[in-house]
Design a protein around this motif. Sequence first.
Motif, PDB file in Angstrom:
ATOM      1  N   ASN A   6      -5.274   1.636  -3.244  1.00  0.00           N
ATOM      2  CA  ASN A   6      -4.139   1.405  -2.355  1.00  0.00           C
ATOM      3  C   ASN A   6      -2.931   2.274  -2.700  1.00  0.00           C
ATOM      4  O   ASN A   6      -1.810   1.980  -2.284  1.00  0.00           O
ATOM      5  CB  ASN A   6      -3.747  -0.072  -2.391  1.00  0.00           C
ATOM      6  CG  ASN A   6      -4.768  -0.947  -1.692  1.00  0.00           C
ATOM      7  OD1 ASN A   6      -5.082  -0.727  -0.527  1.00  0.00           O
ATOM      8  ND2 ASN A   6      -5.315  -1.923  -2.402  1.00  0.00           N
ATOM      9  N   GLY A  23       2.198   5.245  -0.521  1.00  0.00           N
ATOM     10  CA  GLY A  23       1.926   6.678  -0.479  1.00  0.00           C
ATOM     11  C   GLY A  23       3.014   7.428  -1.230  1.00  0.00           C
ATOM     12  O   GLY A  23       4.181   7.015  -1.215  1.00  0.00           O
ATOM     13  N   TYR A  82      -0.025   3.420   5.044  1.00  0.00           N
ATOM     14  CA  TYR A  82       0.744   3.362   3.796  1.00  0.00           C
ATOM     15  C   TYR A  82       2.197   3.019   4.100  1.00  0.00           C
ATOM     16  O   TYR A  82       2.816   3.616   4.979  1.00  0.00           O
ATOM     17  CB  TYR A  82       0.632   4.694   3.037  1.00  0.00           C
ATOM     18  CG  TYR A  82      -0.742   4.898   2.466  1.00  0.00           C
ATOM     19  CD1 TYR A  82      -1.050   4.466   1.178  1.00  0.00           C
ATOM     20  CD2 TYR A  82      -1.751   5.483   3.221  1.00  0.00           C
ATOM     21  CE1 TYR A  82      -2.337   4.628   0.661  1.00  0.00           C
ATOM     22  CE2 TYR A  82      -3.030   5.642   2.718  1.00  0.00           C
ATOM     23  CZ  TYR A  82      -3.318   5.215   1.434  1.00  0.00           C
ATOM     24  OH  TYR A  82      -4.590   5.351   0.940  1.00  0.00           O
ATOM     25  N   LYS A 114       0.872  -1.179   0.000  1.00  0.00           N
ATOM     26  CA  LYS A 114       0.000   0.000   0.000  1.00  0.00           C
ATOM     27  C   LYS A 114       0.909   1.229   0.000  1.00  0.00           C
ATOM     28  O   LYS A 114       1.615   1.475   0.982  1.00  0.00           O
ATOM     29  CB  LYS A 114      -0.893  -0.022   1.241  1.00  0.00           C
ATOM     30  CG  LYS A 114      -1.962   1.052   1.294  1.00  0.00           C
ATOM     31  CD  LYS A 114      -2.819   0.874   2.539  1.00  0.00           C
ATOM     32  CE  LYS A 114      -3.882   1.968   2.625  1.00  0.00           C
ATOM     33  NZ  LYS A 114      -4.686   1.845   3.868  1.00  0.00           N
TER      34      LYS A 114
END
Length: 317
Positions: free
Chosen positions: A106, A76, A137, A74
């Motif tokens: 995600n 970021g 994240y 996941k």
Amino acid sequence: MQNIIERLLQGDRRALARMVTLIENEIPQARQYLAELHQHTGNAHILGVTGAPGAGKSTLVTRLVRELRNRERKVGVVAVDPTSPFTGGAILGDRIRMMELAGDPNIFIRSMASRGNLGGLAASTRDVVRAMDAAGYDPIIIETVGTGQAEVEVMRTAQTVLVVVAPGMGDDIQAIKAGILEIADLFIVSKMDRPGANQTVAELAMLLSLDPKRKQVAWRVPILKTSALKGQGIAEVVDAIQQHRASLEESGTWLLRAQRQVRSELQTLVIQAVMKSLSASVTQEEWDTFIEDITRRERDPYTVAQELERRIGLKRE
């Protein structure tokens, strides 16, 4: 307050987007929220991607995110862009360049304006990363402005720093000589299908061999060639990133880097508090008078600084 925190901790993207907006707009409640979230952070592997403009950072980041998603991560992304001198907004927002990733629930991408901050990062980058960390994240990628020698600020935020270099960019090698060399945990030679890629690898290897500090640490900085457009070398970069994290944890350097980052953040917060106190205590007219007096040599900057320190309580009589 509790509602937005609970939703964010559950991975609610809307709550995270709302939090990031509060942080960027410097809304007072944002710090209360972040203080509440702090105990839920510290899990994410933070990656800094830096290098000179045009080196191919954004394309590389896009490919890295794809590969990480293939590995069920996941991800970021905080993409810090140069600031427009007219609007104060971000020029060439990376969310436009990364539109192909936007539909994945995600992946969370935020483009931020540097707003003139040195070091290639926006002032609120750390806070945005903390919010993403709390939302689950991992990893979180920070792509810096790409201003060359001032990029070392990313070292105080990321645990793993990738320095991207394109073949034939002589100025890039000069910038590395001037200081970026020591912050790199991985060197990425992008656009490997271009002429000069092997020469760039050789130059970087030579620079690393001449750095005495590199001989005293367990981690040997790899130099990896990639072609982001063709997807070549990307899996190897992700493997190297994971190996670097393992090396940091095994050697105890992970904790040392976390402490260095906390120290840097505390110093930044204190400086911000001092500047706010100074702004509240000194009018614009007084600033102008100080500047005029010093410029005319009627006063000196050291005495004026001491006077201001006393005014905001930093220096006792």
